[in-house]
Design an enzyme around this catalytic site. Structure first.
Site, short mmCIF file in Angstrom:
data_model
loop_
_atom_site.label_atom_id
_atom_site.label_comp_id
_atom_site.label_asym_id
_atom_site.label_seq_id
_atom_site.Cartn_x
_atom_site.Cartn_y
_atom_site.Cartn_z
N LYS A 34 0.84 -1.22 0.00
CA LYS A 34 0.00 0.00 0.00
C LYS A 34 0.87 1.26 0.00
CE LYS A 34 -3.57 2.12 2.94
NZ LYS A 34 -4.23 2.03 4.25
N ILE A 60 -4.03 -4.48 1.21
CA ILE A 60 -4.47 -5.88 1.38
C ILE A 60 -5.88 -5.97 1.95
CG2 ILE A 60 -2.15 -6.94 1.51
CD1 ILE A 60 -2.69 -7.14 4.62
N TYR A 153 -0.57 -3.57 18.98
CA TYR A 153 0.16 -4.21 17.87
C TYR A 153 0.19 -5.73 18.04
CZ TYR A 153 4.20 -6.22 15.45
OH TYR A 153 5.01 -7.05 14.71
N LYS A 157 -1.59 -8.83 15.84
CA LYS A 157 -0.84 -9.92 15.21
C LYS A 157 -1.34 -11.27 15.74
CE LYS A 157 2.25 -9.67 12.72
NZ LYS A 157 2.29 -9.61 11.23
N VAL A 209 16.28 6.68 25.49
CA VAL A 209 16.10 5.30 25.99
C VAL A 209 14.90 5.28 26.92
CG1 VAL A 209 17.15 3.55 27.47
CG2 VAL A 209 18.55 4.75 25.77
N ARG A 276 7.62 3.38 27.77
CA ARG A 276 6.48 3.00 26.92
C ARG A 276 5.38 2.41 27.81
NH1 ARG A 276 8.03 -1.29 22.38
NH2 ARG A 276 8.45 0.52 21.08
P1 NAD Z 1 7.52 -2.40 8.06
O1 NAD Z 1 6.63 -1.51 8.86
O2 NAD Z 1 8.92 -1.98 7.77
O3 NAD Z 1 6.83 -2.69 6.64
C1 NAD Z 1 5.47 -2.95 6.48
C2 NAD Z 1 5.12 -2.85 5.00
O4 NAD Z 1 3.73 -3.19 4.86
C3 NAD Z 1 5.29 -1.44 4.43
O5 NAD Z 1 5.92 -1.51 3.17
C4 NAD Z 1 3.86 -0.93 4.28
O6 NAD Z 1 3.69 0.00 3.21
C5 NAD Z 1 3.11 -2.23 4.02
N1 NAD Z 1 1.69 -2.14 4.39
C6 NAD Z 1 1.18 -1.66 5.56
N2 NAD Z 1 -0.17 -1.72 5.53
C7 NAD Z 1 -0.51 -2.27 4.33
C8 NAD Z 1 -1.75 -2.61 3.73
N3 NAD Z 1 -2.93 -2.37 4.33
N4 NAD Z 1 -1.73 -3.17 2.50
C9 NAD Z 1 -0.54 -3.41 1.85
N5 NAD Z 1 0.64 -3.09 2.38
C10 NAD Z 1 0.67 -2.54 3.61
O7 NAD Z 1 7.47 -3.79 8.81
P2 NAD Z 1 8.60 -4.92 8.98
O8 NAD Z 1 9.43 -4.59 10.15
O9 NAD Z 1 9.23 -5.18 7.67
O10 NAD Z 1 7.70 -6.17 9.39
C11 NAD Z 1 7.15 -7.02 8.39
C12 NAD Z 1 6.36 -8.12 9.08
O11 NAD Z 1 7.20 -8.84 9.97
C13 NAD Z 1 5.20 -7.59 9.92
O12 NAD Z 1 4.11 -8.45 9.73
C14 NAD Z 1 5.71 -7.67 11.34
O13 NAD Z 1 4.65 -7.87 12.23
C15 NAD Z 1 6.62 -8.88 11.27
N6 NAD Z 1 7.75 -8.90 12.21
C16 NAD Z 1 8.60 -7.85 12.33
C17 NAD Z 1 9.69 -7.93 13.19
C18 NAD Z 1 10.68 -6.79 13.30
O14 NAD Z 1 11.60 -6.87 14.13
N7 NAD Z 1 10.60 -5.73 12.50
C19 NAD Z 1 9.90 -9.07 13.95
C20 NAD Z 1 9.01 -10.15 13.81
C21 NAD Z 1 7.96 -10.04 12.93
P1 TYD Z 2 11.34 -1.30 18.86
O1 TYD Z 2 12.47 -1.18 17.89
O2 TYD Z 2 10.21 -0.33 18.77
O3 TYD Z 2 10.84 -2.81 18.76
P2 TYD Z 2 9.79 -3.62 19.73
O4 TYD Z 2 9.06 -2.66 20.58
O5 TYD Z 2 8.90 -4.26 18.72
O6 TYD Z 2 10.63 -4.60 20.49
O7 TYD Z 2 11.94 -1.18 20.32
C1 TYD Z 2 12.93 -2.08 20.79
C2 TYD Z 2 13.17 -1.77 22.26
O8 TYD Z 2 13.77 -0.47 22.37
C3 TYD Z 2 11.90 -1.70 23.09
O9 TYD Z 2 12.18 -2.25 24.38
C4 TYD Z 2 11.61 -0.21 23.21
C5 TYD Z 2 12.99 0.42 23.17
N1 TYD Z 2 13.07 1.77 22.57
C6 TYD Z 2 13.71 2.82 23.26
O10 TYD Z 2 14.20 2.65 24.40
N2 TYD Z 2 13.76 4.05 22.66
C7 TYD Z 2 13.23 4.28 21.43
O11 TYD Z 2 13.30 5.45 20.95
C8 TYD Z 2 12.62 3.20 20.72
C9 TYD Z 2 12.03 3.41 19.35
C10 TYD Z 2 12.57 1.96 21.33
#
Ligand code: NAD
Ligand code: TYD
Length: 339
Positions: A34, A60, A153, A157, A209, A276
């Site tokens: 999207k 989606i 969030y 999920k 932090v 947070r």
């Molecule tokens: P991201 O936020 O970087 O990317 C999400 C993508 O989805 C973006 O390109 C966005 O444009 C697209 N998107 C959002 N809403 C949409 C919609 N309605 N239709 C079509 N596209 C849409 O996320 P990410 O970090 O790459 O995570 C990807 C997946 O992996 C997610 O499902 C997340 O829950 C999962 N995940 C992430 C992590 C992490 O550490 N980042 C860890 C475990 C699982």
């Molecule tokens: P994040 O990258 O948002 O991933 P998640 O919350 O999905 O684990 O954050 C990682 C950890 O870092 C989480 O414990 C929150 C902390 N955090 C900070 O302390 N400062 C920040 O500015 C951000 C974005 C996260």
């Protein structure tokens, strides 16, 4: 094979597309995204002209658009990365998380039922298990750990995961789910911990932090996650959940100090800010199942991965500068201005 990858303009989805195009030159990758604030076409610029890659800008949740793409492309496999992915944003505005993460998943799976596919893979997160206490380092998330979410969030999920398993049991849809720990690496959106700290440190800005910085995350290099998903979609058992993580637990404060050290910046930039809401204490994955069944092991050590990642941000200012100077600035001001 025709493989639909949703959310491919985001962090992990784009890395997965690069992995798949490199490893399977005979497959076609069809990306649906999207292009929300987190999706960036610049990320995909090197593959846009590949003959076996196609990009559709679509939501989606949009049933008609999704059905049309399935009709055109006749996918064999669908891998769903598309999601709203940032916990802090979900605390501000849960609604869009429910729409994309739950409704979007159901729209995709309905299209899979209608057109028929070999595999639907849901990319999920270890956050569906809630958190572990800091004083019990012997505890890890296994696939049997009960779902027990903390944030809008992770709840969205978890809702999607339950729906995926329901489609398997009720309709026999051939599904798999992966639940991965925190990823890091190239193309990570600057709102997340590691890129945010790297970019702030480069600008000598405060490093915010949350709380005392003692929360623990289990970090995995993004390529290792992509390889795990590749194994699961090809060899994983349908109806199964696979936890993915590399036994690499780190406290937030230690990561931030490491980034300061690597960039030769003073730790005096570190600023402790309001915690947070509902902040999960510790995530830690037990990856025994994916190791025993599919032979997966993480390949990148954190010391190497974090250096590669920092170097990538140093070399790709052209990628992140337009992001941090655009609407992201408003978000940053709102989240951190008075914290
Ligand atoms: P991201 O936020 O970087 O990317 C999400 C993508 O989805 C973006 O390109 C966005 O444009 C697209 N998107 C959002 N809403 C949409 C919609 N309605 N239709 C079509 N596209 C849409 O996320 P990410 O970090 O790459 O995570 C990807 C997946 O992996 C997610 O499902 C997340 O829950 C999962 N995940 C992430 C992590 C992490 O550490 N980042 C860890 C475990 C699982
Ligand atoms: P994040 O990258 O948002 O991933 P998640 O919350 O999905 O684990 O954050 C990682 C950890 O870092 C989480 O414990 C929150 C902390 N955090 C900070 O302390 N400062 C920040 O500015 C951000 C974005 C996260």
């Amino acid at each position: 094979m025709n493989i639909i990858v949703t959310g491919g303009a985001g962090f992990i989805g784009s890395n997965f597309i690069f992995h798949m195009l490199g490893k399977y030159p005979d497959d076609r990758i069809i990306c649906i995204d999207k292009l929300t604030y987190a999706g960036n076409l610049a990320t995909l610029k090197d593959v846009m002209d590949c003959p076996n890659f196609k990009f559709y800008k679509a939501d989606i949740c949009d049933k008609e658009a999704v059905n049309q793409i399935f009709e055109n492309e006749k996918p064999d496999i669908v891998v769903n990365f598309a999601a709203e992915s940032h916990v802090d944003r979900s605390i501000e505005n849960p609604q869009v998380f429910l729409e994309t993460n739950i409704i979007g998943t159901s729209v995709l799976m309905d299209a899979c039922r209608k057109y028929g596919i070999k595999r639907y893979h849901q990319v999920s997160t270890d956050e569906v298990y809630g958190d572990l206490p800091l004083d019990r380092p012997d505890l890890f998330f296994t696939e049997e750990t009960p779902i027990h979410t903390s944030s809008p969030y992770s709840s969205s999920k978890a809702g999607a995961d339950l729906l995926v398993l329901a489609y398997y049991r009720t309709y026999g849809l051939p599904v798999t789910i992966s639940r991965c720990s925190n990823n890091y690496g190239p193309y990570h959106f600057p709102e997340k911990l590691i890129p945010l700290m790297v970019i702030n440190a480069l600008h000598d800005k405060p490093l915010p932090v949350y709380g005392e910085g003692i929360n623990v995350r289990d970090w995995l290099y993004v390529e290792d996650h992509c390889k795990a998903i590749d194994l699961i979609i090809h060899n994983g058992r349908v109806g199964e959940v696979y936890n993915v993580g590399g036994h690499n637990e780190m406290r937030n404060i230690d990561i931030v100090k490491l980034i300061c050290k690597e960039l030769n910046k003073p730790e005096s930039l570190i600023t402790y800010v309001t915690d947070r809401k509902g902040h999960d204490m510790r995530y830690a994955i037990d990856p025994t199942k994916i190791h025993n069944e599919l032979g997966w092991l993480p390949e990148t050590k954190f010391a190497d991965g974090i250096r590669k990642t920092i170097q990538w941000y140093l070399d790709h200012e052209d990628w992140w500068q337009p992001i941090v100077s655009g609407e992201y600035q408003e978000y940053y001001e709102k989240m951190y201005g008075n914290r």
